[in-house]
Design an enzyme around this catalytic site. Structure first.
Site, PDB file in Angstrom:
ATOM      1  N   GLY A   1      -7.903 -15.716   0.110  1.00  0.00           N
ATOM      2  CA  GLY A   1      -6.657 -15.593   0.870  1.00  0.00           C
ATOM      3  C   GLY A   1      -6.156 -14.170   0.781  1.00  0.00           C
TER       4      GLY A   1
ATOM      5  N   VAL B   1       0.830  -1.209   0.000  1.00  0.00           N
ATOM      6  CA  VAL B   1       0.000   0.000   0.000  1.00  0.00           C
ATOM      7  C   VAL B   1       0.864   1.259   0.000  1.00  0.00           C
ATOM      8  CG1 VAL B   1      -1.638   1.350   1.382  1.00  0.00           C
ATOM      9  CG2 VAL B   1      -2.004  -1.097   1.050  1.00  0.00           C
TER      10      VAL B   1
ATOM     11  N   CYS C   1      -5.546  -9.341   3.177  1.00  0.00           N
ATOM     12  CA  CYS C   1      -6.662  -8.503   3.637  1.00  0.00           C
ATOM     13  C   CYS C   1      -7.897  -9.287   4.053  1.00  0.00           C
ATOM     14  CB  CYS C   1      -7.034  -7.496   2.546  1.00  0.00           C
ATOM     15  SG  CYS C   1      -5.750  -6.262   2.310  1.00  0.00           S
TER      16      CYS C   1
ATOM     17  N   LYS D   1      -3.267 -14.629  -5.514  1.00  0.00           N
ATOM     18  CA  LYS D   1      -3.997 -14.289  -6.736  1.00  0.00           C
ATOM     19  C   LYS D   1      -2.970 -13.987  -7.821  1.00  0.00           C
ATOM     20  CE  LYS D   1      -5.658 -10.007  -6.873  1.00  0.00           C
ATOM     21  NZ  LYS D   1      -6.293  -8.727  -6.500  1.00  0.00           N
TER      22      LYS D   1
ATOM     23  N   THR E   1      -5.602  -0.464   7.422  1.00  0.00           N
ATOM     24  CA  THR E   1      -6.954  -0.902   7.798  1.00  0.00           C
ATOM     25  C   THR E   1      -6.995  -1.065   9.312  1.00  0.00           C
ATOM     26  OG1 THR E   1      -7.122  -2.046   5.678  1.00  0.00           O
ATOM     27  CG2 THR E   1      -8.701  -2.674   7.395  1.00  0.00           C
TER      28      THR E   1
ATOM     29  N   GLU F   1      -4.189  -5.834  -5.141  1.00  0.00           N
ATOM     30  CA  GLU F   1      -2.850  -6.199  -5.591  1.00  0.00           C
ATOM     31  C   GLU F   1      -2.940  -6.773  -6.992  1.00  0.00           C
ATOM     32  OE1 GLU F   1      -0.620  -8.588  -2.779  1.00  0.00           O
ATOM     33  OE2 GLU F   1      -1.263  -7.307  -1.135  1.00  0.00           O
TER      34      GLU F   1
ATOM     35  N   PHE G   1      -8.355   0.849  -0.895  1.00  0.00           N
ATOM     36  CA  PHE G   1      -9.158  -0.208  -1.530  1.00  0.00           C
ATOM     37  C   PHE G   1      -8.431  -0.885  -2.684  1.00  0.00           C
ATOM     38  CE2 PHE G   1     -12.104   2.865   0.337  1.00  0.00           C
ATOM     39  CZ  PHE G   1     -12.898   2.020   1.111  1.00  0.00           C
ATOM     40  N   LEU G   2      -7.114  -0.620  -2.817  1.00  0.00           N
ATOM     41  CA  LEU G   2      -6.429  -1.170  -3.991  1.00  0.00           C
ATOM     42  C   LEU G   2      -6.450  -2.691  -4.007  1.00  0.00           C
ATOM     43  CD1 LEU G   2      -3.459  -2.489  -3.195  1.00  0.00           C
ATOM     44  CD2 LEU G   2      -2.812  -0.095  -3.024  1.00  0.00           C
TER      45      LEU G   2
ATOM     46  N   LYS H   1      -7.813 -11.535   7.322  1.00  0.00           N
ATOM     47  CA  LYS H   1      -7.576 -10.783   8.561  1.00  0.00           C
ATOM     48  C   LYS H   1      -8.670  -9.746   8.808  1.00  0.00           C
ATOM     49  CE  LYS H   1      -4.463  -6.943   7.431  1.00  0.00           C
ATOM     50  NZ  LYS H   1      -5.394  -5.838   7.604  1.00  0.00           N
TER      51      LYS H   1
END
Ligand SMILES: NC(=O)c1ccc[n+]([C@@H]2O[C@H](COP(=O)([O-])OP(=O)(O)OC[C@H]3O[C@@H](n4cnc5c(N)ncnc54)[C@H](O)[C@@H]3O)[C@@H](O)[C@H]2O)c1
Length: 456
Positions: free
Chosen positions: A276, A11, A279, A339, A120, A170, A167-168, A282
């Site tokens: 997974g 981030v 973000c 991802k 966050t 990856e 809100f990005l 958790k």
């Protein structure tokens, strides 16, 4: 504007580099000395498409610099906090790094500034930080012992905390920064809101990208509610897929039918090996922990987490059932990142599956175009885990091939070569439902999707 960003991770680095690209003068501060050195040498410590070019361009242009301390820019107009907030054992967010940065900002700032919380953080954290800054300022005013560069500080700079959740995605982070669906700003202070508008003004030129200004607590909750909503959708479709598996229905068709309803929409309805990343797992658990703490448990959120755990078990069971046990079996894993288009393996389905397979006595040979090094570091010294240089190498003598991450390089494999390399009638478990079953079965291999109909 002069801006300081704390944290050179996924981030902080993206935010800092893109803010510099908008014309701001940005100092990125990270306590990881090695990371700072790398960045100064123009090496990018994470894989994020398009990021390297933006970092180099702005570093060269003198708008972007890196340091382990913020001291060289004590007159920043805004301090961005973009450090990690990993889960504690009870699922709640660990805010140690956020508070460490807050103390550093208090000791550094020599001008009035906004403190922008991008990390966050649970609802109420930004109010807590404001209380902390106001309290320290009052304490120093009353005792009059505080000095700046050795001189008595007659007036402490005012620090106004603003929530500005990130809100990005990856793998698509640069586009998300420059073309955000929304920018959420949480503050009750009109001057602070104005600073935020000025920072993001270059993104707002068309007036089409709304900057949503609300209070800090609502802003903090927008982030958690968004991620929880997406996690719930994924878990829901994974449960539908398991039902399809048991009832011999096809999740592809169910998804198409369900997603055609304009109230529901087509996105985030794909069955897979479970969500997974750094973000969703958790944030879902942190939101559930917050809700329990304030006496409003969120049943849907708790269920999304449980269903996700169950999905991981479902994938492991599919392999074990097909192979008649896992002891001594060799499993090829394609896709180790959580991802495509990232090297991030945090909470990746590949970790849960590898742990389960290794525990049951299987040997795992993994491949990933970008995340292999992180995976190798995670399993350094494990007798059960090996890495393949080329994706075909992972298949040699394997009892099963499992696709976990739908990188483009896995989309259209050479199935003839795969059939030669894998054991006869090996299992091909397509945990992303991207392959055609007939391409696999035609070569004498066994195909299994997640909730897809056999022989499709
Ligand atoms: N990664 C994502 O896709 C994503 C998306 C939206 C929001 N977030 C949130 O953003 C925050 C950061 O996530 P990330 O993925 O970038 O984390 P990260 O682990 O990639 O990066 C965090 C960085 O902060 C540095 N750091 C730790 N303590 C520090 C300190 N006291 N001073 C300066 N630097 C310090 C670390 O060395 C590390 O480089 C988290 O709260 C996360 O939940 C992440």
């Amino acid at each position: 504007m002069k801006l300081t960003v704390f944290g050179a991770g996924y981030v902080g680095l993206v935010t800092g580099a893109c803010l510099a690209d908008l014309g701001h003068t940005v100092l990125i501060v990270d306590t990881n000395r090695e990371r700072v050195e790398q960045l100064r040498e123009g090496r990018i410590p994470i894989h994020e498409p398009g990021l390297a070019e933006i970092v180099r361009r702005n570093a060269k242009g003198g708008r972007l610099s890196f340091d382990t301390s913020p001291a060289s820019q004590p007159d920043a107009a805004a301090y961005f906090i973009a450090v990690g907030t990993p889960p504690k054992a009870d699922g709640d967010a660990n805010l140690e790094a956020v508070w460490a940065v807050a103390r550093t900002i208090f000791e550094t700032a020599q001008e009035d500034a906004v403190v922008v919380v991008k990390s966050t953080v649970p609802v109420g954290t930004c109010d807590g930080l404001q209380y902390f800054f106001d309290g320290l300022s009052a304490e120093h005013r009353s005792t009059e012992v505080f000095t700046i560069n050795g001189a008595p500080a007659s007036r402490r700079p005012a620090l106004e905390v603003v929530s500005n959740p990130e809100f990005l995605k990856e793998g698509d982070a640069i586009a998300d920064f420059f073309k955000p669906d929304r920018v959420v700003v949480g503050t009750g202070d009109e001057d602070a809101a104005e600073v935020m508008r000025a920072i993001y003004a270059p993104l707002q030129l068309s007036g089409e990208r709304p900057l949503i200004v609300t209070d800090r607590r609502s802003s903090e909750l927008v982030k958690y509610a968004s991620n929880a909503m997406l996690a719930i959708r994924i878990s829901f479709m994974n449960e539908v897929a398991r039902l399809c598996h048991a009832a011999n229905a096809d999740v592809h068709d169910v998804r198409l039918g369900v997603g055609s309803d304009s109230r529901i929409g087509k996105k985030f309805l794909y069955a897979g090996p479970g969500y997974g990343g750094s973000c969703f797992p958790k944030d879902v658990q942190a939101l559930a922990a917050t809700a329990r703490r304030v006496g409003q448990p969120m049943q849907t959120v708790e269920a999304a987490h449980r269903a996700n755990q169950a999905q991981r078990g479902f994938v492991l069971d599919l392999i074990a059932q097909h192979l008649g046990g896992l002891e001594g079996k060799t499993i090829a894993l394609w896709g180790l990142a959580f991802k495509p288009e990232t090297d991030d393996i945090r909470e990746s389905p590949a970790l849960a599956l590898t742990d389960g397979l290794a525990f049951a006595g299987a040997r795992i040979v993994g491949h990933d175009p970008e995340a292999a090094d992180n995976f190798a570091r995670h399993y350094a010294g494990s007798a059960h885990v090996a890495l393949a240089q080329r994706q075909e190498d992972a298949l040699e003598g394997a009892d099963a091939l499992v696709l976990l991450t739908e990188w483009r390089c896995y989309r259209n494999p050479d199935w003839d070569a795969a059939a030669r390399l894998l054991k006869p009638s090996a299992l091909v478990l397509d945990a992303r439902n991207v392959w055609r079953a007939r391409d696999v079965t035609f070569r004498g291999l066994a195909y299994q999707g997640i909730g897809t109909k056999k022989g499709r």
